[in-house]
Motif scaffolding. Structure first.
Motif, PDB file in Angstrom:
ATOM      1  N   PRO A 220      -3.285  -1.101   2.727  1.00 53.35           N
ATOM      2  CA  PRO A 220      -2.315  -2.381   1.826  1.00 53.35           C
ATOM      3  C   PRO A 220      -2.793  -2.207   0.390  1.00 53.35           C
ATOM      4  O   PRO A 220      -1.975  -2.538  -0.370  1.00 53.35           O
ATOM      5  N   TYR A 221      -3.942  -1.905   0.140  1.00 52.74           N
ATOM      6  CA  TYR A 221      -4.556  -2.072  -1.210  1.00 52.74           C
ATOM      7  C   TYR A 221      -3.964  -0.852  -2.133  1.00 52.74           C
ATOM      8  O   TYR A 221      -3.616  -0.824  -3.194  1.00 52.74           O
ATOM      9  N   LYS A 223      -0.924   0.513  -1.383  1.00 52.10           N
ATOM     10  CA  LYS A 223       0.426   0.164  -1.626  1.00 52.10           C
ATOM     11  C   LYS A 223       0.593  -0.983  -2.608  1.00 52.10           C
ATOM     12  O   LYS A 223       1.439  -0.881  -3.518  1.00 52.10           O
ATOM     13  N   ARG A 224      -0.493  -1.799  -2.866  1.00 51.94           N
ATOM     14  CA  ARG A 224      -0.307  -2.957  -3.598  1.00 51.94           C
ATOM     15  C   ARG A 224      -0.429  -2.127  -5.068  1.00 51.94           C
ATOM     16  O   ARG A 224       0.259  -2.601  -6.159  1.00 51.94           O
ATOM     17  N   ILE A 225      -1.564  -1.494  -5.053  1.00 48.93           N
ATOM     18  CA  ILE A 225      -1.640  -0.878  -6.520  1.00 48.93           C
ATOM     19  C   ILE A 225      -0.299  -0.032  -6.921  1.00 48.93           C
ATOM     20  O   ILE A 225      -0.006  -0.052  -8.467  1.00 48.93           O
ATOM     21  N   ILE A 226      -0.085   0.865  -5.994  1.00 54.34           N
ATOM     22  CA  ILE A 226       1.078   1.733  -6.460  1.00 54.34           C
ATOM     23  C   ILE A 226       2.195   0.859  -6.824  1.00 54.34           C
ATOM     24  O   ILE A 226       2.968   1.046  -7.749  1.00 54.34           O
ATOM     25  N   TYR A 238      -0.977  10.096  -4.985  1.00 55.98           N
ATOM     26  CA  TYR A 238      -1.889   9.707  -3.921  1.00 55.98           C
ATOM     27  C   TYR A 238      -2.602  10.728  -3.340  1.00 55.98           C
ATOM     28  O   TYR A 238      -1.689  11.457  -2.640  1.00 55.98           O
ATOM     29  N   PHE A 239      -3.864  10.803  -3.460  1.00 52.46           N
ATOM     30  CA  PHE A 239      -4.589  12.061  -2.781  1.00 52.46           C
ATOM     31  C   PHE A 239      -5.574  11.327  -1.737  1.00 52.46           C
ATOM     32  O   PHE A 239      -6.726  10.954  -2.273  1.00 52.46           O
ATOM     33  N   ALA A 240      -5.358  11.659  -0.732  1.00 55.52           N
ATOM     34  CA  ALA A 240      -6.193  11.172   0.627  1.00 55.52           C
ATOM     35  C   ALA A 240      -6.930  12.329   1.045  1.00 55.52           C
ATOM     36  O   ALA A 240      -6.258  13.139   1.895  1.00 55.52           O
ATOM     37  N   ASN A 241      -8.099  12.466   0.746  1.00 56.69           N
ATOM     38  CA  ASN A 241      -8.931  13.781   0.970  1.00 56.69           C
ATOM     39  C   ASN A 241      -9.006  13.704   2.424  1.00 56.69           C
ATOM     40  O   ASN A 241      -9.458  12.656   3.127  1.00 56.69           O
ATOM     41  N   ALA A 251       2.935   9.034   2.737  1.00 56.52           N
ATOM     42  CA  ALA A 251       4.383   9.136   2.158  1.00 56.52           C
ATOM     43  C   ALA A 251       5.103   7.864   2.324  1.00 56.52           C
ATOM     44  O   ALA A 251       5.946   7.661   1.628  1.00 56.52           O
ATOM     45  N   ASP A 252       4.470   6.755   2.918  1.00 55.37           N
ATOM     46  CA  ASP A 252       5.132   5.506   2.921  1.00 55.37           C
ATOM     47  C   ASP A 252       4.357   4.728   1.758  1.00 55.37           C
ATOM     48  O   ASP A 252       4.545   3.517   1.772  1.00 55.37           O
ATOM     49  N   SER A 253       3.527   5.439   0.894  1.00 56.45           N
ATOM     50  CA  SER A 253       2.730   4.421   0.031  1.00 56.45           C
ATOM     51  C   SER A 253       3.341   4.045  -1.204  1.00 56.45           C
ATOM     52  O   SER A 253       2.799   3.134  -1.889  1.00 56.45           O
ATOM     53  N   GLY A 254       4.405   4.803  -1.363  1.00 62.19           N
ATOM     54  CA  GLY A 254       5.203   4.550  -2.597  1.00 62.19           C
ATOM     55  C   GLY A 254       4.688   5.510  -3.567  1.00 62.19           C
ATOM     56  O   GLY A 254       5.654   5.433  -4.774  1.00 62.19           O
ATOM     57  N   ALA A 255       3.885   6.481  -3.327  1.00 61.86           N
ATOM     58  CA  ALA A 255       3.550   7.446  -4.198  1.00 61.86           C
ATOM     59  C   ALA A 255       4.561   8.481  -4.485  1.00 61.86           C
ATOM     60  O   ALA A 255       5.498   8.621  -3.647  1.00 61.86           O
ATOM     61  N   ASP A 256       4.803   9.164  -5.633  1.00 65.14           N
ATOM     62  CA  ASP A 256       6.018  10.050  -5.739  1.00 65.14           C
ATOM     63  C   ASP A 256       5.551  11.480  -5.320  1.00 65.14           C
ATOM     64  O   ASP A 256       6.222  12.300  -5.010  1.00 65.14           O
TER      65      ASP A 256
END
Ligand code: CP3
Length: 341
Positions: A220-221, A223-226, A238-241, A251-256
């Motif tokens: 949720p955080y 997403k909020r920042i993006i 967005y890079f989730a190692n 893919a659903d985070s709003g990142a391009d």
């Protein structure tokens, strides 16, 4: 030389003449030129000296011909600006001597004015934009990753204190995440204002969470920042190692652009993220392969990524400090040559 916007085009999923490449930790200890600037001063001193940050940010662009620059700084700089003492110990990594483990410690944290407390970062960005002929990436740590350092007091392998707080004091954990997130949004907006041309959120430790916990405690955080950054119009990465199990969230985070570590085949990842650009994802240690094998690996990776909406070549995580720079150079040349169209 004219401005090379290949990286920005790939972020937006537009056609490019070749696949752009930059590598995580491209400004760093594997470069003797970095070590020279770093010698005789601490890492934090270096981070707070805009002229020197400019110098080391430019090194991999000049030496290795990268298609994007990343601001030289650290994800923990804004945590220090929130009011915590931060130390870097040689060979041991970051230390926060006062950990954040109770409500009083969270309440004491400030959500700082980025220009007042981290003006050196925005000054570095302003100076860099005058020099650079490739796009400049600004960045911050994602809240979960930052929180682990504050709660553990430094680096960790098992995240006992972090998970203990999540599972036994969820309200406390959420109040910390909320505060870090507000700081992060303000900080990244200030970077955008100063001239950053893309923004990357590093979630180095997201992969230690079960998907269900990622969903309620971390995502949720992100997403909020993006969402807070959307008005800038800049591409967000967005890079989730270690995040192969979290790709649908990414893919659903709003990142391009979705950053990928090396543990997943890039073609499989492309199918799962859908209409998004991807960034990655060769194993950093594959840079040690002999030249013909390294080129073969790169060729295969480029082919596997062919259906992506956009592809930015990168390592699956930061370059290791003992990697010979010549090997990174071979990789950059191979990506440029083999992807040419
Ligand atoms: O070139 C670039 O990528 C830009 C600069 C950059 C640094 N750190 C410089 C650095 C970036 C983007 C980071 C991000 C960062 N910092 C992350 C997220 C990415 C990742 O690696 O997962 C994290 C978790 C940190 C926190 C951090 N900073 C640690 C754990 C360490 C010590 C580990 C180590 O490699 O020694 C650092 C130090 C650090 N940050 C160095 C550099 C160049 C080494 C400092 C030195 O001694 O010169």
């Amino acid at each position: 030389m004219t401005f090379n916007d290949t990286f920005l085009k790939a972020c937006r999923g537009e056609a490019t003449n070749y696949t752009p490449i930059w590598i995580m930790r491209q400004a760093g200890r594997y470069l003797p030129q970095y070590q020279k600037v770093r010698s005789g001063r601490s890492f934090l001193e270096l981070c707070k000296s805009p002229e020197l940050c400019v110098e080391v940010t430019l090194q991999p662009i000049d030496i290795l011909n990268m298609d994007a620059a990343i601001l030289f700084s650290d994800i923990l700089i804004p945590m220090e600006a929130m009011g915590l003492e931060l130390e870097f110990h040689e060979g041991k990594g970051p230390i926060f001597p006062q950990t954040v483990r109770d409500q009083a410690a969270v309440d004491k944290l400030i959500v700082p004015d980025p220009l007042e407390t981290m003006g050196f970062v925005m000054e570095t960005i302003t100076l860099l934009r005058k020099e650079l002929k490739v796009p400049l990436i600004g960045f911050a740590g994602a809240p979960f990753t930052c929180a682990t350092y504050l709660i553990e007091g430094g680096s960790s392998k098992v995240f006992w204190e972090t998970k203990k707080m999540m599972f036994t004091a969820p309200e406390l954990f959420h109040s910390l995440m909320d505060k870090i997130s507000r700081c992060t949004s303000k900080y990244l907006l200030a970077q955008a204002e100063a001239g950053a041309q893309a923004l990357q959120l590093f979630d180095s430790w997201a992969g230690v969470l079960a998907p269900v916990d990622f969903e309620s405690y971390a995502f949720p955080y992100v997403k909020r920042i993006i969402n807070d950054l959307k008005p800038t119009g800049l591409p967000i990465i967005y890079f989730a190692n270690n995040g192969s199990t979290l790709l649908e969230y990414s893919a659903d985070s709003g990142a391009d652009v979705i950053g990928l570590d090396w543990r997943i085949n890039i073609g499989d990842a492309v199918k799962r993220v859908g209409n998004k650009a991807v960034q990655g994802n060769i194993d950093p240690f594959a840079l040690l392969l002999p030249e013909d094998k390294l080129r073969g690996r790169i060729k295969k990776l480029l082919e596997d990524a062919k259906d992506a909406k956009g592809h930015i070549f990168n390592l699956g995580h930061g370059i290791h400090q003992f990697t010979p720079p010549e090997q990174a150079k071979i990789a950059v040349e191979a990506v440029h040559e083999l992807s040419g169209r």
